[in-house]
Design a protein around this motif. Structure first.
Motif, mmCIF file in Angstrom:
data_model
loop_
_atom_site.group_PDB
_atom_site.id
_atom_site.type_symbol
_atom_site.label_atom_id
_atom_site.label_comp_id
_atom_site.label_asym_id
_atom_site.label_seq_id
_atom_site.Cartn_x
_atom_site.Cartn_y
_atom_site.Cartn_z
ATOM 1 N N PHE A 1 3.947 9.435 -0.012
ATOM 2 C CA PHE A 1 4.470 8.258 0.668
ATOM 3 C C PHE A 1 4.998 7.215 -0.311
ATOM 4 C CE2 PHE A 1 1.381 9.825 3.916
ATOM 5 C CZ PHE A 1 2.332 10.142 4.878
ATOM 6 N N TYR A 2 4.320 7.051 -1.447
ATOM 7 C CA TYR A 2 4.816 6.122 -2.459
ATOM 8 C C TYR A 2 6.171 6.580 -2.993
ATOM 9 C CZ TYR A 2 0.349 3.649 -2.697
ATOM 10 O OH TYR A 2 -0.758 2.905 -2.401
ATOM 11 N N LEU B 1 8.371 8.439 -1.412
ATOM 12 C CA LEU B 1 9.372 8.240 -0.360
ATOM 13 C C LEU B 1 9.749 6.767 -0.201
ATOM 14 C CD1 LEU B 1 8.057 10.677 2.405
ATOM 15 C CD2 LEU B 1 10.085 10.965 0.946
ATOM 16 N N SER B 2 8.825 5.868 -0.548
ATOM 17 C CA SER B 2 9.116 4.441 -0.385
ATOM 18 C C SER B 2 10.240 3.977 -1.308
ATOM 19 C CB SER B 2 7.857 3.608 -0.649
ATOM 20 O OG SER B 2 7.522 3.597 -2.034
ATOM 21 N N LEU C 1 5.887 2.946 4.738
ATOM 22 C CA LEU C 1 5.594 4.001 3.762
ATOM 23 C C LEU C 1 4.529 3.556 2.758
ATOM 24 C CD1 LEU C 1 9.180 5.393 3.171
ATOM 25 C CD2 LEU C 1 7.269 6.578 4.245
ATOM 26 N N LEU D 1 1.196 3.576 4.517
ATOM 27 C CA LEU D 1 0.686 4.950 4.628
ATOM 28 C C LEU D 1 0.109 5.427 3.308
ATOM 29 C CD1 LEU D 1 3.478 6.589 6.828
ATOM 30 C CD2 LEU D 1 1.112 6.146 7.499
ATOM 31 N N GLY E 1 10.812 0.049 6.906
ATOM 32 C CA GLY E 1 10.551 1.374 6.361
ATOM 33 C C GLY E 1 9.734 1.320 5.087
#
Length: 295
Positions: free
Chosen positions: A241-242, A244-245, A288, A291, A284
């Motif tokens: 998630f990191y 994707l952020s 992310l 999460l 967003g």
């Protein structure tokens, strides 16, 4: 039968004007106080949540007090500005004396509210913010380049205060990203001001800058901030998630640069509230990162 004219009380008008002069819309900047407690995952604890909210309120009071004093000092220049001339103090709806008295009272009250956290560090940080804002109003805003760093420093102090409030360590990654983001916003604001017709004479340091110089500083901040965030997301956290952020973060930075290039960066808080792509990218990013923290 004669009819008398019933006069309506107008006591609410000055109070509303004073509230407008305190710029409650600008309180959105104080959301930075939540950054460190949220990243540390401690906002679910009642004590940490209360301490964070108290510091948030303290910064709202301090910011409003600083705005009142700053607008009182700039009243003549603001009357020459196409937009700022409608502010309550410049328009005459709030007297300069009232603004100064109220501003000083709010600046004194702010550290007292922060002291309710039970920690001496919180009121000390708020007092540091007050000292910086007063220095800016009196002197720093007239010093080219230094004025950019001073305003950016106010944002960094907000973020640092949140960490102090809940007693969590502040990492170098956090400080660098926050500092670069704050400087980009400030430089973008000045760049947009410089491109607005008739603004040059209303801020002392604007004449010292050129759009090209400010654009260079903004691009430098953007590049350094993106690299730092990517290193933090990929190296400091082994979580999908990191990683994707990075995508919404990159989109957010690029979107801000586009808006500033179009001359729309004079009020960053309005961009955050009204520009739909900015809202989507920010949402967003928050989802992310959340999460990554809580899963």
């Amino acid at each position: 039968m004669s009819q008398g004219v019933v006069s309506r009380p107008r006591t609410a008008a000055p109070a509303l004007a004073l509230l407008r002069a305190a710029r409650p819309r600008q309180w959105v900047k104080n959301v930075l106080v939540l950054a460190a407690p949220t990243a540390a995952g401690v906002l679910g604890e009642p004590g940490s949540l209360l301490a964070t909210l108290l510091v948030f309120v303290a910064f709202c009071l301090a910011a409003s007090g600083a705005y009142l004093l700053n607008d009182a000092a700039d009243v003549e220049a603001d009357r020459l500005h196409p937009r700022k001339r409608h502010r309550p103090i410049a328009a005459g709806a709030v007297s300069v004396r009232t603004a100064r008295v109220t501003g000083v009272a709010l600046l004194i009250l702010a550290p007292a509210v922060a002291a309710l956290t039970g920690s001496w560090q919180s009121p000390a940080v708020v007092a540091g913010y007050v000292a910086l804002t007063l220095s800016y109003t009196v002197w720093l805003k007239h010093q080219e380049v230094v004025d950019l760093i001073a305003v950016a420093g106010c944002h960094v102090i907000r973020a640092y205060a949140g960490a102090v409030a809940v007693d969590v360590p502040v990492t170098g990654w956090f400080l660098v990203v926050i500092s670069l983001a704050a400087l980009q916003l400030v430089v973008g604001k000045r760049e947009a001001e410089l491109r607005t017709q008739g603004v040059t004479g209303t801020r002392a340091t604007l004449a010292a800058y050129s759009p090209a110089y400010l654009a260079q500083v903004r691009i430098m901040c953007s590049g350094a901030m993106i690299v730092t965030y990517c290193l933090w997301a990929l190296n400091a956290h082994a979580d999908l998630f990191y990683g994707l952020s990075i995508i919404p973060f990159l989109l957010l930075v690029l979107r801000h640069n586009l808006l500033v290039d179009r001359g729309r960066g004079e009020e960053p808080e309005e961009l955050a509230a009204r520009d739909r792509p900015t809202l989507l990218f920010a949402a967003g990013l928050i989802v992310l990162v959340a999460l990554g923290i809580y899963t």
